[in-house]
Design a protein around this motif. Structure first.
Motif, PDB file in Angstrom:
ATOM      1  N   ARG A 139       0.852  -1.196   0.000  1.00  0.00           N
ATOM      2  CA  ARG A 139       0.000   0.000   0.000  1.00  0.00           C
ATOM      3  C   ARG A 139       0.885   1.243   0.000  1.00  0.00           C
ATOM      4  NH1 ARG A 139      -2.188   1.044   6.194  1.00  0.00           N
ATOM      5  NH2 ARG A 139      -0.301   0.369   7.287  1.00  0.00           N
ATOM      6  N   PRO A 140       0.405   2.342  -0.583  1.00  0.00           N
ATOM      7  CA  PRO A 140       1.192   3.572  -0.588  1.00  0.00           C
ATOM      8  C   PRO A 140       1.439   4.078   0.827  1.00  0.00           C
ATOM      9  CG  PRO A 140      -0.635   3.697  -2.152  1.00  0.00           C
ATOM     10  CD  PRO A 140      -0.866   2.476  -1.325  1.00  0.00           C
ATOM     11  N   ASP A 141       2.582   4.684   1.023  1.00  0.00           N
ATOM     12  CA  ASP A 141       2.958   5.276   2.305  1.00  0.00           C
ATOM     13  C   ASP A 141       2.839   6.790   2.179  1.00  0.00           C
ATOM     14  OD1 ASP A 141       4.225   6.331   4.540  1.00  0.00           O
ATOM     15  OD2 ASP A 141       5.838   4.850   4.541  1.00  0.00           O
ATOM     16  N   PRO A 142       1.960   7.438   2.951  1.00  0.00           N
ATOM     17  CA  PRO A 142       1.757   8.878   2.795  1.00  0.00           C
ATOM     18  C   PRO A 142       2.912   9.728   3.309  1.00  0.00           C
ATOM     19  CG  PRO A 142       0.480   8.063   4.652  1.00  0.00           C
ATOM     20  CD  PRO A 142       1.071   6.853   3.976  1.00  0.00           C
ATOM     21  N   GLU A 143       3.858   9.145   4.032  1.00  0.00           N
ATOM     22  CA  GLU A 143       4.934   9.931   4.633  1.00  0.00           C
ATOM     23  C   GLU A 143       6.309   9.649   4.041  1.00  0.00           C
ATOM     24  OE1 GLU A 143       4.709   9.432   8.854  1.00  0.00           O
ATOM     25  OE2 GLU A 143       2.876  10.616   9.018  1.00  0.00           O
ATOM     26  N   THR A 144       6.597   8.390   3.723  1.00  0.00           N
ATOM     27  CA  THR A 144       7.905   8.062   3.154  1.00  0.00           C
ATOM     28  C   THR A 144       7.970   8.516   1.697  1.00  0.00           C
ATOM     29  OG1 THR A 144       8.120   6.138   4.603  1.00  0.00           O
ATOM     30  CG2 THR A 144       9.509   6.185   2.638  1.00  0.00           C
ATOM     31  N   PRO A 145       9.038   9.191   1.289  1.00  0.00           N
ATOM     32  CA  PRO A 145       9.166   9.572  -0.128  1.00  0.00           C
ATOM     33  C   PRO A 145       9.077   8.343  -1.027  1.00  0.00           C
ATOM     34  CG  PRO A 145      10.828  10.677   1.194  1.00  0.00           C
ATOM     35  CD  PRO A 145      10.171   9.677   2.092  1.00  0.00           C
ATOM     36  N   LEU A 146       8.342   8.461  -2.100  1.00  0.00           N
ATOM     37  CA  LEU A 146       8.172   7.330  -3.003  1.00  0.00           C
ATOM     38  C   LEU A 146       9.515   6.895  -3.582  1.00  0.00           C
ATOM     39  CD1 LEU A 146       5.998   5.472  -4.152  1.00  0.00           C
ATOM     40  CD2 LEU A 146       5.740   7.062  -6.064  1.00  0.00           C
ATOM     41  N   GLU A 147      10.443   7.840  -3.729  1.00  0.00           N
ATOM     42  CA  GLU A 147      11.769   7.492  -4.237  1.00  0.00           C
ATOM     43  C   GLU A 147      12.457   6.482  -3.319  1.00  0.00           C
ATOM     44  OE1 GLU A 147      10.704  11.460  -5.897  1.00  0.00           O
ATOM     45  OE2 GLU A 147      10.596  10.518  -3.905  1.00  0.00           O
ATOM     46  N   GLU A 148      12.279   6.614  -2.005  1.00  0.00           N
ATOM     47  CA  GLU A 148      12.886   5.656  -1.081  1.00  0.00           C
ATOM     48  C   GLU A 148      12.250   4.280  -1.201  1.00  0.00           C
ATOM     49  OE1 GLU A 148      13.318   4.776   3.723  1.00  0.00           O
ATOM     50  OE2 GLU A 148      13.112   6.840   3.052  1.00  0.00           O
ATOM     51  N   THR A 149      10.925   4.248  -1.281  1.00  0.00           N
ATOM     52  CA  THR A 149      10.224   2.969  -1.388  1.00  0.00           C
ATOM     53  C   THR A 149      10.598   2.241  -2.672  1.00  0.00           C
ATOM     54  OG1 THR A 149       8.361   3.839  -0.098  1.00  0.00           O
ATOM     55  CG2 THR A 149       7.958   1.880  -1.425  1.00  0.00           C
ATOM     56  N   MET A 150      10.621   2.957  -3.789  1.00  0.00           N
ATOM     57  CA  MET A 150      10.957   2.322  -5.059  1.00  0.00           C
ATOM     58  C   MET A 150      12.434   1.924  -5.106  1.00  0.00           C
ATOM     59  SD  MET A 150       8.093   2.070  -6.601  1.00  0.00           S
ATOM     60  CE  MET A 150       7.280   1.986  -4.990  1.00  0.00           C
ATOM     61  N   ALA A 151      13.302   2.715  -4.490  1.00  0.00           N
ATOM     62  CA  ALA A 151      14.712   2.345  -4.432  1.00  0.00           C
ATOM     63  C   ALA A 151      14.911   1.074  -3.618  1.00  0.00           C
ATOM     64  CB  ALA A 151      15.532   3.490  -3.833  1.00  0.00           C
TER      65      ALA A 151
END
Length: 329
Positions: A139-151
């Motif tokens: 699920r999407p994280d509203p606080e963590t930058p998406l760049e970190e999650t995808m990295a």
């Protein structure tokens, strides 16, 4: 008794290419969201997985929090791999996910690199695997930058712990950004797992077009709307059903007279097609080739047979589609 897979397991299953990747998925995949947890019978779970594989279902979908309790579905699946399925590992697509709450403290959920890598390590231990075929951010994280999650997903593939990565429950703008980041990192997004059914069609409003444009596959969950798009509730609400129990996903209050009127009308169309309502609902989701695979759940072997039989009739006439659309309006 040692399990030996059916020699006919690939004879009738339909396999679809996942986006523009080299991976093909069965049109019907088995989800272990329910009926494979610590509160369930191991022998029944074993029979379901083996029978599914005999039907040509090669894809088994899990998540770190599946159970209950959380983690127990992966533990049961690990036992099955060790006892029966290990010889067939290279014929199987095994997926898991992370994103929901799993342990105490600030690193036990959402989308940080810390959580995703740690969670997958735990999942691999529970299942006794060296890698999974697909690892999803759940699920999407509203606080963590998406760049970190995808990295983190890119790192997981490069570390050899997953062959492909996916996302689940992302809306179109979030999915668009995730696709772009992963493409730039060099680990293309393989697949998106959204909810989709006759009664829940949000992915038709932009998301499906986005996935097709970018060569991303899709596998949808809840195609039978938690059992509502079956004959389960045609004569009322059984006490042993999800709506008759404590399920937070299908409540008795959600089964309105208006909705049941639609279910009965859809059931009549299915009968004219020579299908059950569940079979027609699965075929409808797969219509036109825009969905790679549908995730089904099962508590009995007979349900697997009934659902896979939907593949015998995937075609719809224009008149049938118009009649279905008239019901769903």
């Amino acid at each position: 008794m040692v399990y030996k897979a059916s020699s006919e397991r690939y004879a009738t299953m339909k396999y679809n290419r996942c986006g523009r990747s080299g991976l093909k998925l069965p049109a019907v995949s088995l989800g272990l969201w329910h009926n494979f947890g610590g509160i369930d019978t191991f022998e029944n779970g074993r029979n379901l997985v083996m029978h599914a594989f005999d039907l040509g279902i090669t894809h088994f979908d899990l998540a770190n929090n599946y159970g209950p309790p959380p983690g127990s579905a992966e533990e049961m699946f690990g036992r099955l791999m060790a006892s029966d399925m290990k010889p067939y590992r290279d014929e199987m697509v095994i997926s898991t996910k992370a994103g929901y709450y799993m342990w105490e403290g600030p690193y036990g959920e959402w989308g940080s690199r810390k959580y995703l890598v740690s969670s997958l390590d735990q999942s691999l231990r529970r299942m006794g695997l060296n890698y999974v075929d697909i690892f999803y951010h759940h699920r999407p994280d509203p606080e963590t930058p998406l760049e970190e999650t995808m990295a983190a997903l890119d790192h997981i593939v490069r570390s050899g712990k997953a062959l492909y990565v996916g996302i689940s429950n992302y809306r179109e703008p979030q999915a668009r950004e995730a696709i772009a980041i992963l493409k730039q990192l060099g680990t293309p997004l393989l697949i998106h797992q959204p909810r989709y059914s006759m009664f829940d069609r949000w992915i038709e409003d932009g998301l499906q077009d986005l996935l097709e444009e970018n060569g991303v596959g899709s596998i949808v969950f809840s195609p039978l709307e938690q059992g509502l798009l079956t004959n389960r509730y045609l004569e009322g609400i059984p006490k042993d059903s999800r709506a008759g129990g404590a399920s937070v996903f299908l409540s008795e209050s959600s089964i309105t007279p208006e909705k049941m009127d639609k279910v009965r009308r859809l059931n009549d169309i299915a009968a004219e097609r020579g299908q059950t309502l569940a079979q027609m609902a699965l075929a409808w989701v797969l219509r036109g080739g825009r969905v790679t695979s549908v995730l089904i759940g099962a508590s009995r072997v007979s349900q697997l047979d009934d659902n896979v039989a939907a593949l015998d009739r995937l075609d719809f006439t224009g008149d049938e589609l118009d009649r279905i659309e008239a019901v769903l309006k």
